[in-house]
Scaffold this motif. Structure first.
Motif, PDB file in Angstrom:
ATOM      1  N   ARG A 148       0.842  -1.181   0.000  1.00  0.00           N
ATOM      2  CA  ARG A 148       0.000   0.000   0.000  1.00  0.00           C
ATOM      3  C   ARG A 148       0.883   1.239   0.000  1.00  0.00           C
ATOM      4  O   ARG A 148       1.677   1.444   0.925  1.00  0.00           O
ATOM      5  CB  ARG A 148      -0.938   0.038   1.200  1.00  0.00           C
ATOM      6  CG  ARG A 148      -1.945   1.181   1.103  1.00  0.00           C
ATOM      7  CD  ARG A 148      -2.996   1.164   2.180  1.00  0.00           C
ATOM      8  NE  ARG A 148      -2.533   1.788   3.407  1.00  0.00           N
ATOM      9  CZ  ARG A 148      -3.334   2.327   4.324  1.00  0.00           C
ATOM     10  NH1 ARG A 148      -4.646   2.296   4.146  1.00  0.00           N
ATOM     11  NH2 ARG A 148      -2.843   2.848   5.428  1.00  0.00           N
ATOM     12  N   GLN A 176      -3.653   0.931  -2.997  1.00  0.00           N
ATOM     13  CA  GLN A 176      -3.544  -0.448  -2.549  1.00  0.00           C
ATOM     14  C   GLN A 176      -3.267  -1.317  -3.757  1.00  0.00           C
ATOM     15  O   GLN A 176      -4.058  -1.329  -4.708  1.00  0.00           O
ATOM     16  CB  GLN A 176      -4.839  -0.892  -1.862  1.00  0.00           C
ATOM     17  CG  GLN A 176      -4.847  -2.341  -1.423  1.00  0.00           C
ATOM     18  CD  GLN A 176      -3.859  -2.619  -0.311  1.00  0.00           C
ATOM     19  OE1 GLN A 176      -3.739  -1.849   0.632  1.00  0.00           O
ATOM     20  NE2 GLN A 176      -3.131  -3.727  -0.421  1.00  0.00           N
ATOM     21  N   SER A 192       1.197   5.386   0.051  1.00  0.00           N
ATOM     22  CA  SER A 192       0.503   6.556   0.564  1.00  0.00           C
ATOM     23  C   SER A 192       1.064   7.808  -0.087  1.00  0.00           C
ATOM     24  O   SER A 192       2.237   7.861  -0.452  1.00  0.00           O
ATOM     25  CB  SER A 192       0.670   6.659   2.080  1.00  0.00           C
ATOM     26  OG  SER A 192       0.139   5.527   2.737  1.00  0.00           O
ATOM     27  N   THR A 220      -4.522  12.597   2.659  1.00  0.00           N
ATOM     28  CA  THR A 220      -3.766  11.443   2.201  1.00  0.00           C
ATOM     29  C   THR A 220      -4.564  10.656   1.168  1.00  0.00           C
ATOM     30  O   THR A 220      -5.783  10.489   1.300  1.00  0.00           O
ATOM     31  CB  THR A 220      -3.384  10.530   3.375  1.00  0.00           C
ATOM     32  OG1 THR A 220      -2.689  11.302   4.357  1.00  0.00           O
ATOM     33  CG2 THR A 220      -2.475   9.396   2.913  1.00  0.00           C
ATOM     34  N   PHE A 264      -4.309   6.868  -0.988  1.00  0.00           N
ATOM     35  CA  PHE A 264      -3.703   5.559  -0.888  1.00  0.00           C
ATOM     36  C   PHE A 264      -3.811   4.810  -2.213  1.00  0.00           C
ATOM     37  O   PHE A 264      -4.787   4.963  -2.951  1.00  0.00           O
ATOM     38  CB  PHE A 264      -4.402   4.730   0.200  1.00  0.00           C
ATOM     39  CG  PHE A 264      -4.426   5.407   1.536  1.00  0.00           C
ATOM     40  CD1 PHE A 264      -5.555   6.107   1.947  1.00  0.00           C
ATOM     41  CD2 PHE A 264      -3.328   5.362   2.367  1.00  0.00           C
ATOM     42  CE1 PHE A 264      -5.596   6.741   3.178  1.00  0.00           C
ATOM     43  CE2 PHE A 264      -3.350   5.995   3.604  1.00  0.00           C
ATOM     44  CZ  PHE A 264      -4.481   6.694   4.005  1.00  0.00           C
TER      45      PHE A 264
END
Length: 126
Positions: free
Chosen positions: A18, A81, A20, A77, A79
């Motif tokens: 993941r 994944q 960020s 933020t 992300f």
């Protein structure tokens, strides 16, 4: 807005990571965020993008179904994944911000993105 991506590393094929992307500066929620990647000897390519409110996403064909982009505007933020990773996913991954647009604004080329973060290396071993 300034961006910083992290979370890359070395993973075996089939594994997950993941990434960020944290933002600072101007109002983060004013921006669509895109992820791009650049493998050695290749041009930078679009991976996916998410609209300002997280309500719309778009993915490049080779990652669709394996990668998921989400965002938390309260934490500034975004992300990425990445599941079922393949050796061909090996690249430096970058996040970028595109100001404006509406609820479905997920730019898919470099032009609208005017702020780029420093990349994070993802290496997938076979």
């Amino acid at each position: 807005v300034q961006l910083q991506a992290w979370g890359g590393g070395l993973v075996q094929a089939g594994g997950s990571l993941r990434l960020s992307c944290a933002a600072s500066g101007r109002t983060f929620s004013d921006y669509a965020i895109g992820w791009f990647r650049q493998a050695p000897g290749k041009e930078r390519e679009f991976v996916g993008a998410i609209a300002w409110n997280g309500g719309s996403t778009y993915y490049e064909g080779s990652v669709k179904g394996r990668f998921t982009i989400s965002r938390d505007n309260a934490k500034n933020t975004v992300f990425l994944q990445m599941n079922s990773l393949k050796p061909e996913d090996t690249a430096v991954y970058y996040c970028a911000a595109a100001r404006g647009g509406g609820d479905y604004y997920t730019p898919r080329n470099n032009g609208p993105y005017d702020t780029w973060g420093r990349g994070t290396q993802v290496t997938v071993s076979s």
